[in-house]
Write a protein that holds these residues in place. Structure first.
Motif, PDB file in Angstrom:
ATOM      1  N   HIS A 243       0.790  -1.222   0.000  1.00  0.00           N
ATOM      2  CA  HIS A 243       0.000   0.000   0.000  1.00  0.00           C
ATOM      3  C   HIS A 243       0.822   1.271   0.000  1.00  0.00           C
ATOM      4  N   ASP A 244       2.063   1.152   0.456  1.00  0.00           N
ATOM      5  CA  ASP A 244       2.828   2.378   0.596  1.00  0.00           C
ATOM      6  C   ASP A 244       4.306   2.109   0.323  1.00  0.00           C
ATOM      7  N   ALA A 245       4.591   1.587  -0.862  1.00  0.00           N
ATOM      8  CA  ALA A 245       5.982   1.310  -1.209  1.00  0.00           C
ATOM      9  C   ALA A 245       6.736   2.620  -1.316  1.00  0.00           C
ATOM     10  N   ARG A 246       7.942   2.659  -0.764  1.00  0.00           N
ATOM     11  CA  ARG A 246       8.686   3.912  -0.769  1.00  0.00           C
ATOM     12  C   ARG A 246       9.949   3.858  -1.614  1.00  0.00           C
ATOM     13  N   HIS A 247      10.524   2.670  -1.771  1.00  0.00           N
ATOM     14  CA  HIS A 247      11.734   2.609  -2.589  1.00  0.00           C
ATOM     15  C   HIS A 247      11.328   2.650  -4.062  1.00  0.00           C
ATOM     16  N   PRO A 248      12.011   3.460  -4.868  1.00  0.00           N
ATOM     17  CA  PRO A 248      11.631   3.561  -6.285  1.00  0.00           C
ATOM     18  C   PRO A 248      11.603   2.202  -6.978  1.00  0.00           C
ATOM     19  N   TYR A 249      12.519   1.299  -6.594  1.00  0.00           N
ATOM     20  CA  TYR A 249      12.536  -0.020  -7.228  1.00  0.00           C
ATOM     21  C   TYR A 249      11.255  -0.792  -6.914  1.00  0.00           C
ATOM     22  N   THR A 250      10.858  -0.776  -5.641  1.00  0.00           N
ATOM     23  CA  THR A 250       9.632  -1.465  -5.260  1.00  0.00           C
ATOM     24  C   THR A 250       8.440  -0.861  -5.996  1.00  0.00           C
ATOM     25  N   GLN A 251       8.447   0.453  -6.073  1.00  0.00           N
ATOM     26  CA  GLN A 251       7.335   1.125  -6.754  1.00  0.00           C
ATOM     27  C   GLN A 251       7.257   0.700  -8.217  1.00  0.00           C
ATOM     28  N   ARG A 252       8.430   0.636  -8.871  1.00  0.00           N
ATOM     29  CA  ARG A 252       8.438   0.208 -10.272  1.00  0.00           C
ATOM     30  C   ARG A 252       8.018  -1.245 -10.406  1.00  0.00           C
ATOM     31  N   LEU A 253       8.486  -2.051  -9.453  1.00  0.00           N
ATOM     32  CA  LEU A 253       8.154  -3.478  -9.470  1.00  0.00           C
ATOM     33  C   LEU A 253       6.640  -3.661  -9.374  1.00  0.00           C
ATOM     34  N   LEU A 254       6.015  -2.915  -8.463  1.00  0.00           N
ATOM     35  CA  LEU A 254       4.562  -3.008  -8.311  1.00  0.00           C
ATOM     36  C   LEU A 254       3.867  -2.525  -9.578  1.00  0.00           C
ATOM     37  N   ALA A 255       4.431  -1.477 -10.181  1.00  0.00           N
ATOM     38  CA  ALA A 255       3.808  -0.936 -11.392  1.00  0.00           C
ATOM     39  C   ALA A 255       3.910  -1.916 -12.550  1.00  0.00           C
ATOM     40  N   CYS A 256       4.921  -2.782 -12.491  1.00  0.00           N
ATOM     41  CA  CYS A 256       5.129  -3.738 -13.579  1.00  0.00           C
ATOM     42  C   CYS A 256       4.301  -5.002 -13.411  1.00  0.00           C
ATOM     43  N   ASP A 257       3.639  -5.178 -12.267  1.00  0.00           N
ATOM     44  CA  ASP A 257       2.895  -6.411 -12.047  1.00  0.00           C
ATOM     45  C   ASP A 257       1.633  -6.404 -12.914  1.00  0.00           C
ATOM     46  N   PRO A 258       1.543  -7.300 -13.901  1.00  0.00           N
ATOM     47  CA  PRO A 258       0.393  -7.269 -14.811  1.00  0.00           C
ATOM     48  C   PRO A 258      -0.930  -7.395 -14.060  1.00  0.00           C
ATOM     49  N   ALA A 259      -0.915  -8.081 -12.908  1.00  0.00           N
ATOM     50  CA  ALA A 259      -2.155  -8.277 -12.168  1.00  0.00           C
ATOM     51  C   ALA A 259      -2.693  -6.963 -11.611  1.00  0.00           C
ATOM     52  N   ARG A 260      -1.823  -5.955 -11.508  1.00  0.00           N
ATOM     53  CA  ARG A 260      -2.266  -4.694 -10.928  1.00  0.00           C
ATOM     54  C   ARG A 260      -2.661  -3.665 -11.989  1.00  0.00           C
ATOM     55  N   LEU A 261      -2.547  -4.044 -13.248  1.00  0.00           N
ATOM     56  CA  LEU A 261      -2.961  -3.108 -14.298  1.00  0.00           C
ATOM     57  C   LEU A 261      -4.485  -3.069 -14.339  1.00  0.00           C
ATOM     58  N   SER A 262      -5.026  -1.871 -14.412  1.00  0.00           N
ATOM     59  CA  SER A 262      -6.480  -1.779 -14.380  1.00  0.00           C
ATOM     60  C   SER A 262      -7.068  -1.598 -15.779  1.00  0.00           C
ATOM     61  N   ARG A 263      -6.237  -1.223 -16.755  1.00  0.00           N
ATOM     62  CA  ARG A 263      -6.789  -1.081 -18.098  1.00  0.00           C
ATOM     63  C   ARG A 263      -5.823  -1.695 -19.105  1.00  0.00           C
ATOM     64  N   ARG A 264      -6.330  -1.864 -20.333  1.00  0.00           N
ATOM     65  CA  ARG A 264      -5.508  -2.437 -21.408  1.00  0.00           C
ATOM     66  C   ARG A 264      -4.338  -1.539 -21.722  1.00  0.00           C
ATOM     67  N   VAL A 265      -3.171  -2.106 -21.884  1.00  0.00           N
ATOM     68  CA  VAL A 265      -2.027  -1.309 -22.316  1.00  0.00           C
ATOM     69  C   VAL A 265      -1.422  -1.980 -23.537  1.00  0.00           C
ATOM     70  N   PRO A 266      -0.925  -1.194 -24.478  1.00  0.00           N
ATOM     71  CA  PRO A 266      -0.326  -1.808 -25.669  1.00  0.00           C
ATOM     72  C   PRO A 266       0.936  -2.598 -25.322  1.00  0.00           C
ATOM     73  N   ARG A 267       1.703  -2.125 -24.350  1.00  0.00           N
ATOM     74  CA  ARG A 267       2.902  -2.848 -23.933  1.00  0.00           C
ATOM     75  C   ARG A 267       2.909  -2.936 -22.428  1.00  0.00           C
ATOM     76  N   LEU A 268       3.343  -4.081 -21.911  1.00  0.00           N
ATOM     77  CA  LEU A 268       3.450  -4.195 -20.464  1.00  0.00           C
ATOM     78  C   LEU A 268       4.592  -3.301 -19.992  1.00  0.00           C
ATOM     79  N   PRO A 269       4.406  -2.642 -18.849  1.00  0.00           N
ATOM     80  CA  PRO A 269       5.480  -1.777 -18.348  1.00  0.00           C
ATOM     81  C   PRO A 269       6.696  -2.599 -17.912  1.00  0.00           C
ATOM     82  N   THR A 270       7.870  -2.034 -18.078  1.00  0.00           N
ATOM     83  CA  THR A 270       9.098  -2.686 -17.620  1.00  0.00           C
ATOM     84  C   THR A 270       9.933  -1.648 -16.890  1.00  0.00           C
ATOM     85  N   ILE A 271      10.994  -2.132 -16.227  1.00  0.00           N
ATOM     86  CA  ILE A 271      11.926  -1.202 -15.609  1.00  0.00           C
ATOM     87  C   ILE A 271      13.082  -1.047 -16.576  1.00  0.00           C
ATOM     88  N   ALA A 272      13.321   0.173 -17.022  1.00  0.00           N
ATOM     89  CA  ALA A 272      14.385   0.398 -17.999  1.00  0.00           C
ATOM     90  C   ALA A 272      15.741   0.038 -17.404  1.00  0.00           C
TER      91      ALA A 272
END
Lengths: 326, 315
Positions: A243-272
């Motif tokens: 609920h409250d990730a603070r490290h940028p890596y954790t935040q990116r990791l959570l953002a990359c989890d396909p299960a947490r995407l709420s809408r269709r995206v053309p490409r799955l997010p990744t960490i550059a």
């Protein structure tokens, strides 16, 4: 009371191309009867961590600093091989990722389950009875007749349940689960997680659960640590981190989890970017080369910033919650 | 398992009939008229014709082939010219001596090759591993007749520990075993090297497998991990290799039997060739082919018994 307390653990491997620091200053603890998840991408040091705890590091690896305190009185980093072997399988049991290859292909399941009990002093018949009871617990149908069967005669899900049965048979204090559900399909994954939860409650052991699958960690674990390039970048309760990730890596990791995407995206997010070369760690924060929040301060080693409760993030910018861009 | 065995035997039968076909073709294709050769230069055309008729050579090829096949299946491999005895009897009389020699060779190679391979794998990269490696290659490199001659010179002539020639007194097992030690070493020495290399390689591969990691994670004693959990898998390719190796041992038994003046198929064939006694040669070749095929079937079945995965892939 913590069943396992890892304090400032560093592990190095001596390779032909130089010294590789696979784990650096790793600290966390696994309290009694609790489940702790370890999450991180491939190569972040999860397997090294398991091998260090089990005393099964490759010949070119060594624990260069820190301690691994088990049941408050044994430092696994300094225990001799014989004492370590007595703990493995008895007090610390492990379920590995690959259910297809984790069991010996030419020995019957009954034989392998009997061999694990070699220290028990029980008769062959009693050992078999115990194996049968354990197989029944993991819901293997008709366990008596299946003892004589060989691993290839079971399905992947069954093999993993057998591996769980073997691991929990000696009622260990700590179960290390190394991506036990990764090789299974989604339905089996849920069933296996449920089974692990039930058995943990019944036996009363702690679980160290390694996974790169955030959903599984959320489902099973009370607490979690996030690892990146051999370092713990964030730790806390599962709830705090989700609920409250603070490290940028954790935040990116959570953002990359396909299960947490709420809408269709053309490409799955990744960490550059990619993991840093562990033979030449970046100076300062280990995530700084890939971090969009990095600034001059990040060239210094970040402190473990307390967020509240047990929640800690190793970041200079740990005050920025998820969703707020720098 | 029984179905697996039957399948292997069936394959073996096909190989044997193929070997029979080759033998027939070889005899048939050899230039020259067998009747003229047998009767000599002064034979009349009528005599040759009569003999050809008696030998069935006047019949069409397919019929000759069928006759040859039929009598071979009945165990009739023809009659030896010199003693006028059935070829099969002459060959079978010698077979037990060669069998004993090969069993001895296998015993040497397995009893030393497997432990050496295991030790080398466990001590991987160390001094012991290197010594075993050099020894193994040396054993493979030395031809068996050299081993035969030198072991005879050293252990039988110079040291006089073991008997030099013969197969021992009939009926006296101890003496027969004594006479077997050196010849079987000559036959098996190279295979000690092969097997130790093979076991080392497959042992190293097996020790990397994840089920070995599981066994370690369960705290099983190291000797049990190596000699039960890993070796049970690592010997499987060795068994198949030995099936092939028996073919090589059959050919090196020729030297061993000549050097140690032992009776046996090798010596029989050697002597038959030197007097151009072809029925004996082809009979002995056929019997050894059958033996070789049966041994390989047995090796496959043994692998099936030891490896449940192979067994059930045929069920």
């Amino acid at each position: 009371m913590a069943v396992l307390a890892v304090n400032n653990l560093s592990v190095a491997f001596h390779t032909e191309s130089g010294r590789l620091e696979a784990l650096k200053d790793v600290s966390f603890s696994v309290p009694a009867n609790r489940s702790v998840g370890v999450v991180g991408e491939s190569g972040c040091g999860k397997s090294t961590l398991i091998n260090a705890i089990l005393g099964l590091l490759a010949d070119n690896g060594e624990i260069s600093a820190g301690e691994i305190v088990f049941e408050d009185d044994k430092d696994l980093a300094r225990l001799d091989a014989a004492a370590m072997r007595n703990l493995r399988g008895q007090r610390i049991a492990t379920v590995f990722q690959d259910p297809m290859g984790a069991l010996n292909p030419v020995l019957s399941v009954g034989r392998q389950m009997r061999d694990i009990q070699y220290r028990s002093g029980l008769s062959k018949r009693d050992k078999d009875a115990r194996s049968v009871a354990m197989l029944r617990k993991v819901r293997i149908p008709d366990p008596e007749s299946r003892l004589a069967q060989f691993p290839h005669e079971f399905s992947g899900g069954m093999k993993q349940r057998i591996a769980i049965a073997m691991a929990l048979m000696m009622e260990p204090a700590l179960l290390i689960a190394d991506e036990p559900t990764t090789a299974l399909d989604a339905t089996l994954e849920v069933a296996t997680i449920e089974l692990l939860k039930d058995l943990q409650r019944e036996i009363g052991c702690s679980v160290l659960f390694i996974s790169h699958h955030l959903g599984v960690i959320a489902e099973l674990c009370d607490e979690m640590i996030v690892m990146y390039a051999g370092e713990v970048v964030e730790s806390g309760t599962t709830r705090e981190i989700f609920h409250d990730a603070r490290h940028p890596y954790t935040q990116r990791l959570l953002a990359c989890d396909p299960a947490r995407l709420s809408r269709r995206v053309p490409r799955l997010p990744t960490i550059a970017g990619t993991l840093p070369d562990l033979r030449r760690r970046p100076s300062g924060c280990v995530f700084q080369p890939r971090c969009d929040r990095a600034d001059a301060q990040c060239l210094e080693v970040p402190p473990a910033a307390p967020i509240g409760g047990s929640h800690i993030a190793r970041c200079w910018h740990a005050d920025i919650p998820l969703g707020v861009s720098a | 398992m029984i179905r697996y065995a039957i399948k292997r035997l069936w394959l073996g039968a096909i190989i044997i009939s193929f070997a029979l076909m080759m033998m027939f073709a070889m005899v048939y294709l050899i230039p020259g008229d067998p009747a003229s050769v047998a009767l000599g230069p002064r034979a009349t055309p009528e005599m040759k014709e009569a003999l050809r008729e008696r030998m069935g050579l006047d019949q069409p090829v397919w019929k000759q082939f069928a006759n040859f096949y039929g009598s071979a299946l009945h165990g009739d491999l023809g009659t030896e010219v010199l003693s006028n005895r059935p070829v099969l009897n002459v060959v079978m009389e010698q077979l037990p001596f060669t069998l004993a020699l090969i069993v001895g060779g296998i015993t040497w190679s397995v009893a030393l090759g497997i432990p050496l391979g295991c030790i080398a794998a466990v001590r991987r990269g160390g001094f012991v591993d290197q010594v075993i490696g050099v020894l193994s290659v040396a054993m493979i490199a030395v031809p068996s007749f050299v081993v035969a001659i030198y072991s005879l010179l050293v252990f039988a002539v110079a040291l006089q520990w073991l008997p030099a020639i013969g197969a021992g007194d009939p009926g006296n097992i101890a003496s027969q075993l004594q006479h077997l030690i050196l010849p079987s070493l000559a036959v098996g020495l190279g295979w000690i090297g092969y097997i130790s290399r093979m076991v080392r390689a497959s042992m190293l591969e097996t020790l990397e497998a994840s089920h070995i990691r599981t066994a370690r994670a369960f705290g099983l004693p190291e000797h049990r991990i190596i000699y039960t959990y890993a070796l049970r898998i690592a010997v499987l390719p060795t068994i198949t290799l030995l099936g092939v190796g028996i073919g090589h041992m059959l050919s090196s038994s020729v030297f061993a039997e000549i050097v140690f003046a032992r009776p046996g198929i090798g010596k029989l064939v050697y002597e038959a060739i030197s007097v151009r006694n072809y029925p004996i040669v082809s009979g002995a070749v056929l019997v050894t082919t059958v033996f070789f095929v049966l041994v390989n079937v047995a090796a496959d079945i043994l692998v099936g018994l030891l490896d449940p995965r192979v067994r059930s892939s045929f069920n």
